[in-house]
Design a protein around this motif. Structure first.
Motif, PDB file in Angstrom:
ATOM      1  N   PRO A 184      72.548 -28.581   4.626  1.00 13.29           N
ATOM      2  CA  PRO A 184      73.478 -27.447   4.599  1.00 13.29           C
ATOM      3  C   PRO A 184      74.546 -27.640   3.524  1.00 13.29           C
ATOM      4  O   PRO A 184      75.058 -28.735   3.340  1.00 13.29           O
ATOM      5  CB  PRO A 184      74.110 -27.461   5.993  1.00 13.29           C
ATOM      6  CG  PRO A 184      73.282 -28.368   6.819  1.00 13.29           C
ATOM      7  CD  PRO A 184      72.585 -29.286   5.901  1.00 13.29           C
ATOM      8  N   LYS A 185      74.855 -26.570   2.846  1.00 19.14           N
ATOM      9  CA  LYS A 185      75.915 -26.591   1.839  1.00 19.14           C
ATOM     10  C   LYS A 185      76.944 -25.534   2.240  1.00 19.14           C
ATOM     11  O   LYS A 185      76.608 -24.495   2.791  1.00 19.14           O
ATOM     12  CB  LYS A 185      75.356 -26.246   0.456  1.00 19.14           C
ATOM     13  CG  LYS A 185      74.278 -27.201  -0.045  1.00 19.14           C
ATOM     14  CD  LYS A 185      74.894 -28.462  -0.654  1.00 19.14           C
ATOM     15  CE  LYS A 185      73.846 -29.397  -1.223  1.00 19.14           C
ATOM     16  NZ  LYS A 185      72.851 -29.866  -0.219  1.00 19.14           N
ATOM     17  N   GLU A 186      78.182 -25.799   1.925  1.00 23.59           N
ATOM     18  CA  GLU A 186      79.219 -24.836   2.281  1.00 23.59           C
ATOM     19  C   GLU A 186      79.134 -23.596   1.411  1.00 23.59           C
ATOM     20  O   GLU A 186      79.467 -22.496   1.804  1.00 23.59           O
ATOM     21  CB  GLU A 186      80.602 -25.485   2.129  1.00 23.59           C
ATOM     22  CG  GLU A 186      80.883 -26.471   3.240  1.00 23.59           C
ATOM     23  CD  GLU A 186      82.144 -27.271   2.985  1.00 23.59           C
ATOM     24  OE1 GLU A 186      83.035 -26.756   2.281  1.00 23.59           O
ATOM     25  OE2 GLU A 186      82.204 -28.405   3.477  1.00 23.59           O
ATOM     26  N   ASP A 187      78.665 -23.818   0.206  1.00 24.33           N
ATOM     27  CA  ASP A 187      78.654 -22.704  -0.742  1.00 24.33           C
ATOM     28  C   ASP A 187      77.318 -22.760  -1.462  1.00 24.33           C
ATOM     29  O   ASP A 187      77.033 -23.725  -2.154  1.00 24.33           O
ATOM     30  CB  ASP A 187      79.818 -22.911  -1.726  1.00 24.33           C
ATOM     31  CG  ASP A 187      79.955 -21.714  -2.657  1.00 24.33           C
ATOM     32  OD1 ASP A 187      79.026 -20.876  -2.686  1.00 24.33           O
ATOM     33  OD2 ASP A 187      80.989 -21.622  -3.332  1.00 24.33           O
ATOM     34  N   ILE A 188      76.483 -21.740  -1.270  1.00 22.24           N
ATOM     35  CA  ILE A 188      75.155 -21.797  -1.894  1.00 22.24           C
ATOM     36  C   ILE A 188      74.800 -20.476  -2.556  1.00 22.24           C
ATOM     37  O   ILE A 188      75.105 -19.394  -2.049  1.00 22.24           O
ATOM     38  CB  ILE A 188      74.077 -22.252  -0.874  1.00 22.24           C
ATOM     39  CG1 ILE A 188      72.761 -22.538  -1.602  1.00 22.24           C
ATOM     40  CG2 ILE A 188      73.893 -21.258   0.237  1.00 22.24           C
ATOM     41  CD1 ILE A 188      71.793 -23.342  -0.778  1.00 22.24           C
ATOM     42  N   GLN A 189      74.215 -20.646  -3.718  1.00 19.34           N
ATOM     43  CA  GLN A 189      73.846 -19.490  -4.524  1.00 19.34           C
ATOM     44  C   GLN A 189      72.458 -19.014  -4.095  1.00 19.34           C
ATOM     45  O   GLN A 189      71.514 -19.802  -4.109  1.00 19.34           O
ATOM     46  CB  GLN A 189      73.797 -19.948  -5.997  1.00 19.34           C
ATOM     47  CG  GLN A 189      73.949 -18.845  -7.008  1.00 19.34           C
ATOM     48  CD  GLN A 189      75.388 -18.324  -7.075  1.00 19.34           C
ATOM     49  OE1 GLN A 189      76.321 -19.101  -6.952  1.00 19.34           O
ATOM     50  NE2 GLN A 189      75.563 -17.030  -7.229  1.00 19.34           N
ATOM     51  N   VAL A 190      72.340 -17.792  -3.651  1.00 22.45           N
ATOM     52  CA  VAL A 190      71.013 -17.220  -3.404  1.00 22.45           C
ATOM     53  C   VAL A 190      70.905 -15.947  -4.234  1.00 22.45           C
ATOM     54  O   VAL A 190      71.886 -15.529  -4.856  1.00 22.45           O
ATOM     55  CB  VAL A 190      70.787 -16.914  -1.904  1.00 22.45           C
ATOM     56  CG1 VAL A 190      70.638 -18.198  -1.124  1.00 22.45           C
ATOM     57  CG2 VAL A 190      71.907 -16.062  -1.348  1.00 22.45           C
ATOM     58  N   GLU A 192      85.751 -22.778  10.521  1.00 25.73           N
ATOM     59  CA  GLU A 192      85.713 -21.487  11.185  1.00 25.73           C
ATOM     60  C   GLU A 192      86.345 -21.570  12.574  1.00 25.73           C
ATOM     61  O   GLU A 192      87.132 -20.713  12.971  1.00 25.73           O
ATOM     62  CB  GLU A 192      84.243 -21.004  11.273  1.00 25.73           C
ATOM     63  CG  GLU A 192      84.079 -19.618  11.857  1.00 25.73           C
ATOM     64  CD  GLU A 192      83.413 -19.642  13.216  1.00 25.73           C
ATOM     65  OE1 GLU A 192      83.035 -20.744  13.675  1.00 25.73           O
ATOM     66  OE2 GLU A 192      83.287 -18.561  13.830  1.00 25.73           O
ATOM     67  N   GLN A 193      85.978 -22.650  13.299  1.00 30.31           N
ATOM     68  CA  GLN A 193      86.576 -22.829  14.632  1.00 30.31           C
ATOM     69  C   GLN A 193      88.093 -22.954  14.515  1.00 30.31           C
ATOM     70  O   GLN A 193      88.853 -22.384  15.304  1.00 30.31           O
ATOM     71  CB  GLN A 193      85.985 -24.082  15.297  1.00 30.31           C
ATOM     72  CG  GLN A 193      84.519 -23.895  15.692  1.00 30.31           C
ATOM     73  CD  GLN A 193      83.775 -25.208  15.830  1.00 30.31           C
ATOM     74  OE1 GLN A 193      84.309 -26.282  15.545  1.00 30.31           O
ATOM     75  NE2 GLN A 193      82.525 -25.124  16.270  1.00 30.31           N
ATOM     76  N   ASN A 194      88.514 -23.709  13.507  1.00 34.43           N
ATOM     77  CA  ASN A 194      89.933 -23.901  13.278  1.00 34.43           C
ATOM     78  C   ASN A 194      90.634 -22.560  13.049  1.00 34.43           C
ATOM     79  O   ASN A 194      91.672 -22.270  13.649  1.00 34.43           O
ATOM     80  CB  ASN A 194      90.097 -24.829  12.065  1.00 34.43           C
ATOM     81  CG  ASN A 194      91.545 -25.190  11.819  1.00 34.43           C
ATOM     82  OD1 ASN A 194      92.302 -25.379  12.780  1.00 34.43           O
ATOM     83  ND2 ASN A 194      91.928 -25.272  10.559  1.00 34.43           N
ATOM     84  N   GLU A 195      90.037 -21.727  12.212  1.00 35.25           N
ATOM     85  CA  GLU A 195      90.647 -20.417  11.930  1.00 35.25           C
ATOM     86  C   GLU A 195      90.681 -19.539  13.171  1.00 35.25           C
ATOM     87  O   GLU A 195      91.683 -18.893  13.459  1.00 35.25           O
ATOM     88  CB  GLU A 195      89.851 -19.687  10.834  1.00 35.25           C
ATOM     89  CG  GLU A 195      90.108 -20.236   9.448  1.00 35.25           C
ATOM     90  CD  GLU A 195      89.087 -19.725   8.444  1.00 35.25           C
ATOM     91  OE1 GLU A 195      88.512 -18.631   8.679  1.00 35.25           O
ATOM     92  OE2 GLU A 195      88.843 -20.422   7.437  1.00 35.25           O
ATOM     93  N   ALA A 246      83.024 -25.040   6.712  1.00 34.75           N
ATOM     94  CA  ALA A 246      83.000 -26.472   6.394  1.00 34.75           C
ATOM     95  C   ALA A 246      82.883 -27.279   7.676  1.00 34.75           C
ATOM     96  O   ALA A 246      83.585 -27.007   8.654  1.00 34.75           O
ATOM     97  CB  ALA A 246      84.273 -26.856   5.650  1.00 34.75           C
ATOM     98  N   LEU A 247      81.978 -28.271   7.644  1.00 34.96           N
ATOM     99  CA  LEU A 247      81.871 -29.182   8.800  1.00 34.96           C
ATOM    100  C   LEU A 247      82.825 -30.346   8.562  1.00 34.96           C
ATOM    101  O   LEU A 247      82.738 -31.032   7.553  1.00 34.96           O
ATOM    102  CB  LEU A 247      80.429 -29.695   8.913  1.00 34.96           C
ATOM    103  CG  LEU A 247      80.180 -30.680  10.058  1.00 34.96           C
ATOM    104  CD1 LEU A 247      80.252 -29.978  11.402  1.00 34.96           C
ATOM    105  CD2 LEU A 247      78.842 -31.375   9.886  1.00 34.96           C
ATOM    106  N   TRP A 248      83.713 -30.539   9.508  1.00 31.16           N
ATOM    107  CA  TRP A 248      84.712 -31.600   9.328  1.00 31.16           C
ATOM    108  C   TRP A 248      84.097 -32.971   9.539  1.00 31.16           C
ATOM    109  O   TRP A 248      83.126 -33.126  10.288  1.00 31.16           O
ATOM    110  CB  TRP A 248      85.867 -31.436  10.311  1.00 31.16           C
ATOM    111  CG  TRP A 248      86.774 -30.288   9.997  1.00 31.16           C
ATOM    112  CD1 TRP A 248      86.705 -29.474   8.907  1.00 31.16           C
ATOM    113  CD2 TRP A 248      87.867 -29.846  10.793  1.00 31.16           C
ATOM    114  NE1 TRP A 248      87.696 -28.540   8.964  1.00 31.16           N
ATOM    115  CE2 TRP A 248      88.437 -28.738  10.107  1.00 31.16           C
ATOM    116  CE3 TRP A 248      88.434 -30.247  11.993  1.00 31.16           C
ATOM    117  CZ2 TRP A 248      89.539 -28.057  10.608  1.00 31.16           C
ATOM    118  CZ3 TRP A 248      89.529 -29.573  12.480  1.00 31.16           C
ATOM    119  CH2 TRP A 248      90.078 -28.481  11.799  1.00 31.16           C
TER     120      TRP A 248
END
Lengths: 667, 168, 328
Positions: free
Chosen positions: C130-136, C72-75, C145-147
């Motif tokens: 923490p997950k980048e993509d999680i189903q709730v 996100e910071q990168n973007e 994404a954490l680098w």
């Protein structure tokens, strides 16, 4: 030191010249490939190859390219920069370029001569070339630093080499300081009776030279003295000499021997060094009749007067010239010289180290140097060769290579032993009529008149047995051996083990570096070989120079040498020193450190790092400052500068970083 | 994953050496004159004294792609400049700790005292170093983006700074 | 005259840089009057979409603080780069990677385990990380994404100016605002601080001996620090000789050694390596064993030498042979 412009305005045009060095390089390195490779490197405008870049046509290539404006910087890929960097810098300068816009890639010593595989060699050569190209981009035009040369010369060591060097220089009008550790000059040569192969009398040819040293107005002779400190650099050395107290006022003593006569010791008490301990001397003595200076010396270790003060001091009364001063103390003299010649000589191998040869265990076993004294008319026996019992020997064995050509002691050949053994064999035969047996590994007699001398000995019926002596023993096996020393050796020509009974054995001891050679090397900042001989700058092309400019070598301190070679080398060293002095200036490598004034924070990290005191703290500007005249260009302070504000000409951070990049990037 | 042995067999390490002018570089020349062949993996950069070795050079060489770094200086007490090699030693000890802390094998940097007469030692040390690094395998530092390399060079040559000197 | 549009953004940072802006105190009023603030999420309610709606180059200067360690910071910084005429890296983290950059001594998985599972204060029996993509229930939740590797700002975008410091000293910030307002900007790629090391403005410099003879390095808590003597001479690892000045020696005035937040001078490529050489110089020994023992007293070499500059250093991060890729 100054830079000429910044060079940054000129567009960087680099010429790359790859040398074949005959086939020395081209037999391993695909030179054409490296040239094509170099042509594609950034800023390279010219990329050429030539058979011998150091030859005139090779240098002309560079000069033409400079004159035609095709290049303004050059990289030569050839041999070591230690070999030809000065050559090519001159090439640049002669054509109007700046000599320092130049870099060498060492693709001979570091590539073609050490690499088995041709592909690997070519790749390595290319990476070194690209490193040089990357580096030379950051080179700055520099002006070499000219410093005047002090015209005086210091010669260390008063053996034949030192004497000859000193006289040569003095005759040329140079002022020379000759420093000798012993009370007299003369060295080993003064101990010999005859010299090979001409058999002329050693003293007869040496004494006149010693007298000349004493009499020469240009020579300051300091015997019984040692160099204890050397500072400065080529052309400008500051040397400290310690003059040991001899307890005799040199200017007053005339060498009359009265003090020696008058010593309360009626006979000798101390082993006489000059006579290899074969006889004893008194605490006050003159080493030998021709000693130069002919001045007595008192050995403080054994003189009762000096040691305890409780002596009648009959010597003092005996001296009519009041020359004795038992309270004398050492003197430190400081001198400035432009060049230094080291002629510190050698020592002989300690025969006791080879136990099986029985030296020190059996009587009548002598080292060659002891026998030299014995055959000397001025020696302890008046030239008579006698056994301990006073009789003349009937059979004498001479054992070659004692402490030479031996993995357990010294691997090298001492070069002079075969010839002096022949000389001693001749003298023994002449004086005693004894049978003389030479035990040798190989006879090595190269030299003018040397082989002829060997022939002469063969005709004189001296025996030669080819084989290394296994042992010398008094363990007898037959009646004929009774009372004799038995030399056991394999006669490798016949293939039998021999037992040769003799009355006397001469051990032809090899030559070794002086025991303090390493310390002396450090003192003068020169290197030693593993054995301890002083290291010459180049074994063939700079045999009397050292890696420290302005310091030259003469005689056996550089390696075993006979008298003619020592004298020749001494002459060469004197000539090198003269060439330096005659030019009047030296050009110093402009690789000094410099402070980027405005950027220095004055953190003082560098201040105390410099062993030459070239860095100081400028209290007005609150920055460090470098005295370029004192800086020797090691760069230690530069690497230590925490803010990168110190740099070193010819070794700036930029230059080295780009070299690192180049050496890896294209490999 | 390739067999370890394959990597060892095919991996040709790149080793950058920093040799002092007076002892080790001369010794390397001597090795050449004496035709002592050795592994072709070491590239020698000449500096006047091992004391000139800025630790930045070592790290930069790793960054540029070196798998190992060899530093050669005069024996202790024999430094042409008296003490430069001790300075090199102090830095080397710290540097070794540092790269170890970074997870880089300590064996990838080596400091050797090689005198001008020790051509054979140059041969031996270079061969040993090459084998050691070959066994360790490539260093393969995570590639820094091209940008960082630009930044590095820019920092030096083009980054200008306002001078507040004198105002402080 | 039209007021220049100015933006502020934060990436991986502690917020100290934002505080530093407020440290301008009443002067900030003048600043605010002279510029037009168009983006400053920490202080005012701006959305990403507001920036996306701007014209390219609409922002005159955008100050970015913090290191870059998430997608996100990168973007965001890439977006800001597009919308800004000038980008200034604000503070050590943006300039050199800063304190968050020390995470480069670990890998991401280890770090997540440490923070979410192993830390003594954590109670996480379900082992939720923490997950980048999680189903709730409500659908998919996407987190940035954490680098694996923390980067400095100019590893990901072109940066025009660098304002060093943790946080940047107020006087330097003020200078920068004045330059913007007056339109007198220095050449690009400038580090907006004097290019001389801190000793130059250190009151203790006079007391520093020409030769340091240290047999041990100490931490500040181990000794009674003399308030006048040079800190290095007291055995403390003060990095003043390596570090850019401009802070006025604030830490040293508070009797604490410099830790190097202002970064290296312009002539230095690797801060830690130069710090290392400065430290090596002060060691008083020629004996390998003794030197080793002295060096033992430096407890955390990387943390000491590269406290603020690890991502911008040559080695850049901890080396892990089996690690595949770094960031992505």
């Amino acid at each position: 030191m100054s830079t000429v412009g910044t060079g940054s305005n000129d567009k960087c045009k680099i010429g790359v010249y790859v040398c074949h060095c005959g086939i020395n390089i081209s037999s391993k390195v695909d030179v054409s490939k490296t040239v094509r490779f170099a042509a594609k490197l950034p800023h390279v405008t010219v990329s050429r190859e030539y058979k011998f870049m150091c030859a005139d046509p090779g240098q002309d290539l560079i000069q033409q390219d400079i004159r035609d404006g095709r290049i303004n910087r050059a990289v030569v890929a050839s041999c070591s920069p230690l070999m030809h960097e000065p050559t090519f810098r001159n090439t640049m300068a002669e054509a109007g370029g700046n000599p320092f816009l130049f870099q060498m890639a060492n693709i001979r010593e570091h590539v073609s001569w050490v690499t088995l595989d041709n592909t690997a060699a070519t790749e390595k050569a290319m990476s070194l070339i690209s490193a040089a190209v990357e580096r030379v981009v950051f080179h700055q035009p520099l002006m070499p630093n000219r410093v005047p040369v002090h015209p005086d010369v210091l010669v260390v060591g008063g053996g034949i080499a030192g004497i000859h060097a000193a006289l040569t220089l003095a005759d040329a009008g140079q002022k020379v300081y000759l420093v000798e550790r012993e009370p007299s000059i003369g060295g080993h040569m003064a101990k010999f009776d005859k010299t090979f192969p001409t058999l002329d009398c050693s003293a007869c040819i040496l004494t006149p030279k010693m007298s000349a040293v004493r009499a020469h107005s240009n020579i300051t002779l300091w015997s019984y003295s040692e160099v204890i400190g050397v500072d400065g650099f080529v052309g400008n050395f500051k040397v400290r000499v310690r003059r040991k107290p001899r307890y005799i006022i040199e200017e007053r003593c005339v060498g009359c021997l009265d003090c020696i006569e008058a010593c309360i010791y009626k006979s000798g008490k101390v082993p006489d060094e000059f006579n290899e301990g074969l006889v004893k001397r008194k605490p006050v003595y003159i080493p030998f009749p021709q000693a130069t200076p002919l001045v007595a010396v008192i050995d403080a270790k054994t003189c009762i007067g000096i040691r305890t003060g409780k002596c009648k001091m009959t010597c003092i009364d005996a001296c009519e010239r009041d020359a004795i001063d038992l309270n004398q103390s050492e003197e430190i003299n400081e001198i400035e010289v432009g060049a230094i010649i080291l002629a510190t000589g050698f020592k002989t191998f300690n025969a006791k180290r080879i136990y099986r040869y029985g030296y020190g265990k059996y009587s009548n076993i002598y080292t060659s140097l002891e026998l030299e004294r014995m055959v000397n008319a001025a020696g302890p026996t008046g030239g008579e060769i006698t056994l301990k019992n006073g009789q003349k020997p009937k059979a004498v064995g001479i054992v070659h290579c004692v402490g030479s050509r031996d993995n357990k002691t010294n691997k090298y050949c001492s070069k002079v032993c075969c010839m002096y053994s022949l000389k001693l064999a001749h003298l023994i035969k002449e004086r005693t009529g004894a049978e003389v047996y030479n035990f040798y590994i190989d006879m090595r007699t190269p030299g003018k008149g040397y082989e002829e001398f060997y022939d002469r000995l063969l005709e004189e019926n001296v025996h030669f047995i080819r084989g290394r002596v296994a042992e010398i023993t008094d363990w007898v096996m037959t009646p004929e051996e009774e009372g004799k020393l038995v030399i056991r050796a394999e006669d490798t020509l016949v293939g039998v083990v021999r037992r040769v009974p003799v009355d006397m054995v001469v051990l032809s001891v090899g030559l070794e570096p002086q025991p303090d050679a390493e310390d002396v090397g450090r003192l003068f900042n020169i290197s030693c070989t593993r054995e301890g001989w002083f290291l010459e700058r180049h074994p063939k092309l700079a045999p009397v120079s050292t890696f420290t400019d302005g310091i030259f070598l003469a005689g056996a301190c550089q390696g075993p040498k006979d008298i003619p070679d020592s004298v020749a080398q001494a002459g060469a060293a004197a000539a090198e020193a003269l060439a330096l002095i005659d030019r009047g200036y030296v050009v110093l490598e402009p690789n000094t450190a410099y402070v980027q004034d405005e950027l220095c924070s004055g953190c003082k990290t560098c201040i105390d790092l410099c062993p030459y005191g070239a860095i100081s703290f400028d209290d007005e500007k609150d920055t460090a400052k470098v005295n370029g005249a004192l800086c020797k260009g090691c760069g230690t302070c530069v690497a230590s500068c925490p803010s990168g504000s110190l740099q070193q000409y010819l070794f700036t951070d930029d230059q080295i970083f780009s070299e690192i990049k180049g050496v890896i990037l294209y490999a | 994953m390739p067999e370890r042995n394959d990597i060892e067999r095919f991996f040709d390490p790149k080793i950058v050496a920093f040799f002092c002018n007076w002892c080790t570089y001369t010794a390397a020349d001597l090795a050449g004159t004496a035709r002592m062949t050795y592994a072709p993996n070491v590239r020698v950069i000449r500096i006047m004294c091992s004391g000139r070795l800025d630790p930045q050079f070592v790290l930069s060489a790793f960054r540029e792609g070196a798998d190992g770094i060899l530093i050669g200086g005069c024996h202790p007490g024999d430094c042409h400049y008296q003490e430069g090699n001790y300075q090199a030693l102090r830095r080397f000890i710290l540097l070794k700790r540092l790269i170890h802390a970074f997870g880089i094998e300590k064996e990838r940097i080596r400091l050797e005292w090689i005198a001008a007469s020790e051509g054979d030692k140059v041969q031996r040390v270079i061969n040993e170093m090459t084998e050691t690094v070959r066994r360790l395998g490539p260093l393969d530092l995570e590639p820094i983006t091209k940008k960082v390399i630009d930044y590095m060079s820019v920092t030096h040559h083009e980054m200008v700074s306002i001078s507040h000197r004198g105002s402080s | 005259m039209k007021k220049p549009k100015v933006g502020f953004y934060w990436c991986a940072s502690c917020g100290g840089c934002e505080e530093a802006v407020l440290d301008l105190a009443e002067d900030i009023l003048g600043v605010v009057a002279a510029i037009e603030l168009v983006f400053w999420p920490v202080a005012l309610d701006f959305k990403r979409s507001d920036v996306e709606a701007m014209d390219d180059g609409e922002i005159a200067v955008c100050f970015v603080n913090g290191a870059i360690r998430t997608s996100e910071q990168n973007e965001m910084v890439k977006l800001l780069r597009k919308k800004s005429q000038l980008i200034a890296a604000f503070g050590s983290c943006a300039q050199l990677g800063g304190i968050p950059g020390l995470a480069n001594m670990f890998n991401r998985e280890e770090m997540i385990k440490e923070v979410y599972l192993r830390s003594p204060s954590v109670n996480n029996d379900a082992e939720i990380t923490p997950k980048e993509d999680i189903q709730v229930n409500e659908g998919n939740l996407i987190l940035p994404a954490l680098w694996d590797t923390v980067k400095a700002l100019d590893h990901v975008i072109d940066v025009d100016y660098f304002l060093p410091g943790c946080p940047p000293p107020v006087n330097l910030i003020e200078d920068v605002f004045n330059m913007i307002v007056e339109g007198e900007l220095p050449p690009k790629r400038t580090v907006l601080a004097p290019d001389v090391a801190l000793c130059d403005e250190c009151e203790r410099r006079e007391k520093k001996p020409d030769k340091l003879t240290l047999k041990e390095f100490k931490s500040p808590f181990e000794i009674n620090i003399d308030p006048q003597e040079c800190l290095l001479a007291q055995g403390l690892l003060c990095l003043g000789p390596v570090t850019r000045k401009g802070c006025g020696g604030a830490c040293i005035k508070a009797n604490m050694p410099c830790t190097g937040c202002m970064g290296p001078t312009g002539r230095v490529r690797d801060f830690g390596a130069k710090a290392l050489t400065a430290i090596a110089t002060s060691i008083d020994s020629k004996d390998e064993k003794e030197i080793n023992a002295i060096v033992d007293s430096i407890l955390d070499p990387v943390g000491t030498l590269y406290r603020y500059s690890l991502p911008a250093s040559f080695l850049h991060r901890h080396y892990e042979k089996m690690l595949i890729g770094g960031s992505k």
